[in-house]
Write an enzyme that holds these catalytic residues in place. Structure first.
Site, PDB file in Angstrom:
ATOM      1  N   THR A   1      -5.502   6.629   8.626  1.00 17.52           N
ATOM      2  CA  THR A   1      -5.375   5.568   7.629  1.00 17.52           C
ATOM      3  C   THR A   1      -6.750   4.936   7.486  1.00 17.52           C
ATOM      4  O   THR A   1      -7.606   5.072   8.359  1.00 17.52           O
ATOM      5  CB  THR A   1      -4.312   4.528   8.043  1.00 17.52           C
ATOM      6  N   GLY A   2      -6.944   4.271   6.365  1.00 22.17           N
ATOM      7  CA  GLY A   2      -8.249   3.661   6.136  1.00 22.17           C
ATOM      8  C   GLY A   2      -8.911   4.260   4.911  1.00 22.17           C
ATOM      9  O   GLY A   2      -8.221   4.727   4.002  1.00 22.17           O
TER      10      GLY A   2
ATOM     11  N   SER B   1       0.810  -1.223   0.000  1.00 24.59           N
ATOM     12  CA  SER B   1       0.000   0.000   0.000  1.00 24.59           C
ATOM     13  C   SER B   1       0.834   1.259   0.000  1.00 24.59           C
ATOM     14  O   SER B   1       0.288   2.351   0.136  1.00 24.59           O
ATOM     15  CB  SER B   1      -0.929   0.028   1.217  1.00 24.59           C
TER      16      SER B   1
ATOM     17  N   THR C   1       1.437   6.815   0.703  1.00 26.65           N
ATOM     18  CA  THR C   1       0.608   5.667   0.319  1.00 26.65           C
ATOM     19  C   THR C   1       0.552   5.502  -1.191  1.00 26.65           C
ATOM     20  O   THR C   1       0.792   6.470  -1.930  1.00 26.65           O
ATOM     21  CB  THR C   1      -0.842   5.872   0.837  1.00 26.65           C
TER      22      THR C   1
ATOM     23  N   THR D   1      -1.076   1.950   4.552  1.00 29.29           N
ATOM     24  CA  THR D   1      -0.519   3.297   4.449  1.00 29.29           C
ATOM     25  C   THR D   1       0.299   3.605   5.683  1.00 29.29           C
ATOM     26  O   THR D   1      -0.102   3.251   6.786  1.00 29.29           O
ATOM     27  CB  THR D   1      -1.685   4.299   4.398  1.00 29.29           C
TER      28      THR D   1
ATOM     29  N   ARG E   1      -7.672   9.001  -9.020  1.00 26.11           N
ATOM     30  CA  ARG E   1      -8.221   9.122  -7.657  1.00 26.11           C
ATOM     31  C   ARG E   1      -7.138   9.567  -6.682  1.00 26.11           C
ATOM     32  O   ARG E   1      -6.034   9.030  -6.661  1.00 26.11           O
ATOM     33  CB  ARG E   1      -8.789   7.774  -7.227  1.00 26.11           C
TER      34      ARG E   1
HETATM   35  C1  SD4 Z   1      -6.377   6.115   0.936  1.00 20.03           C
HETATM   36  N1  SD4 Z   1      -6.088   6.320   3.314  1.00 20.03           N
HETATM   37  O1  SD4 Z   1      -5.799   6.321  -0.130  1.00 20.03           O
HETATM   38  C2  SD4 Z   1      -5.544   5.712   2.124  1.00 20.03           C
HETATM   39  C3  SD4 Z   1      -5.488   4.230   2.175  1.00 20.03           C
HETATM   40  C4  SD4 Z   1      -4.900   3.670   3.422  1.00 20.03           C
HETATM   41  O2  SD4 Z   1      -3.808   1.990   4.443  1.00 20.03           O
HETATM   42  O3  SD4 Z   1      -4.894   4.225   4.478  1.00 20.03           O
HETATM   43  N2  SD4 Z   1      -4.372   2.514   3.350  1.00 20.03           N
HETATM   44  O4  SD4 Z   1      -7.598   6.195   1.067  1.00 20.03           O
END
Ligand code: SD4
Length: 294
Positions: free
Chosen positions: A203-204, A50, A170, A152, A180
């Site tokens: 993160t998320g 990631s 990330t 991330t 995106r």
């Molecule tokens: C995203 N927040 O691009 C990031 C993805 C992520 O661990 O946190 N991955 O939406």
């Protein structure tokens, strides 16, 4: 009781990143240098799917990177949708230090990176390419909590001089639409630092973090007197309220880390499974974040 220096970062991969950041912090270095050098370890690690090299591509098979960095003077730099550069965090720092701007994207970010001496590199590893080709067979876009989209690295450090900086880097959501951009390069969403108060990283699911300016509200909660742990919890509760009837809710995962000027820290997530790495003079270890849902 908080300690300084201290560094915290998202997920298990934060352990190796903290180890590198700690070298800077323990020798009296700047938090800014620590958070850059720390996350660079993960950017270069092909095992992290990631972040940076080895990151999963978008649905066209291109690895596109998002990163930002913020220092104790509220200086910040950011790149989004950057391709073929191993260390987007260092390009973000160059945007901060070498340009009058905060954010560069896409081709412009790439050209800037090249002009600063960054090499062009292929970041798509055979493993990630294979996963992408498997995905293409069904082309079903459904983020899997804690696995597909979530490694991330976000990092916060408080140095021996009492200054806070943060970084976030990330390859974004796997199989995303080309172009995106997530929360990770957005100051106030994926990362926010206010040296009067503290910092936060997220993160998320980036879309949910952006909708709620999640790290901004976490820092503002600390400004109002909440501990980092409490502030992260309140921010997660806000995200859940905002997404109560949202189609993202059934799969929603967001984790937030917060650190204050006293070196106190905390982490909270929507669902279980979010952990983070902490390093201070007590050692470098993994902690589980508190969560709202199983
Ligand atoms: C995203 N927040 O691009 C990031 C993805 C992520 O661990 O946190 N991955 O939406």
């Amino acid at each position: 009781k908080g300690q300084k220096p201290v560094v915290i970062s998202t997920w298990r991969n934060g352990i190796q990143a903290n180890e590198e950041a700690w070298k800077t912090l323990i020798s009296g270095g700047r938090a800014l240098d620590a958070v850059e050098r720390g996350v660079m370890v993960v950017e270069a690690d092909p095992k992290d799917r990631s972040v940076g090299y080895g990151g999963r591509p978008d649905r066209d098979g291109n690895v596109t990177l998002d990163a930002c960095i913020m220092d104790e003077h509220s200086n910040c730099g950011s790149v989004a949708c950057l391709q073929n550069i191993m260390h987007p965090i260092s390009v973000a720092r160059k945007v901060m230090e070498e340009t009058p701007h905060v954010m560069l994207v896409g081709e412009g970010a790439y050209k800037f990176a090249r002009s600063q001496g960054f090499k062009k590199e292929n970041l798509l590893t055979p493993e990630s390419e294979k996963q992408w080709k498997d995905w293409l067979k069904k082309s079903n876009y459904k983020p899997v909590i804690n696995i597909e989209n979530h490694d991330t690295i976000g990092m916060l450090a408080l140095d021996a001089n009492g200054n806070i900086s943060g970084s976030c880097t990330t390859s974004g959501a796997a199989w995303k639409l080309p172009g995106r951009v997530g929360d990770s390069p957005l100051i106030g969403a994926g990362l926010f630092v206010d040296n009067e108060v503290g910092g936060a990283v997220a993160t998320g699911l980036g879309e949910a973090v952006i909708r709620t300016a999640a790290t901004t509200i976490t820092v503002e909660m600390m400004r109002q007197g909440h501990s980092p742990a409490q502030a992260a919890k309140l921010a997660i509760e806000r995200i859940m309220r905002v997404h109560k009837n949202h189609p993202d809710m059934p799969n929603l995962q967001v984790g937030i880390l917060a650190l204050n000027k006293d070196g106190e820290y905390g982490g909270h997530s929507v669902r279980s499974g979010f952990n983070f790495s902490v390093c201070n003079s007590d050692g470098n270890r993994l902690e589980d974040a508190k969560f709202r849902l199983k």
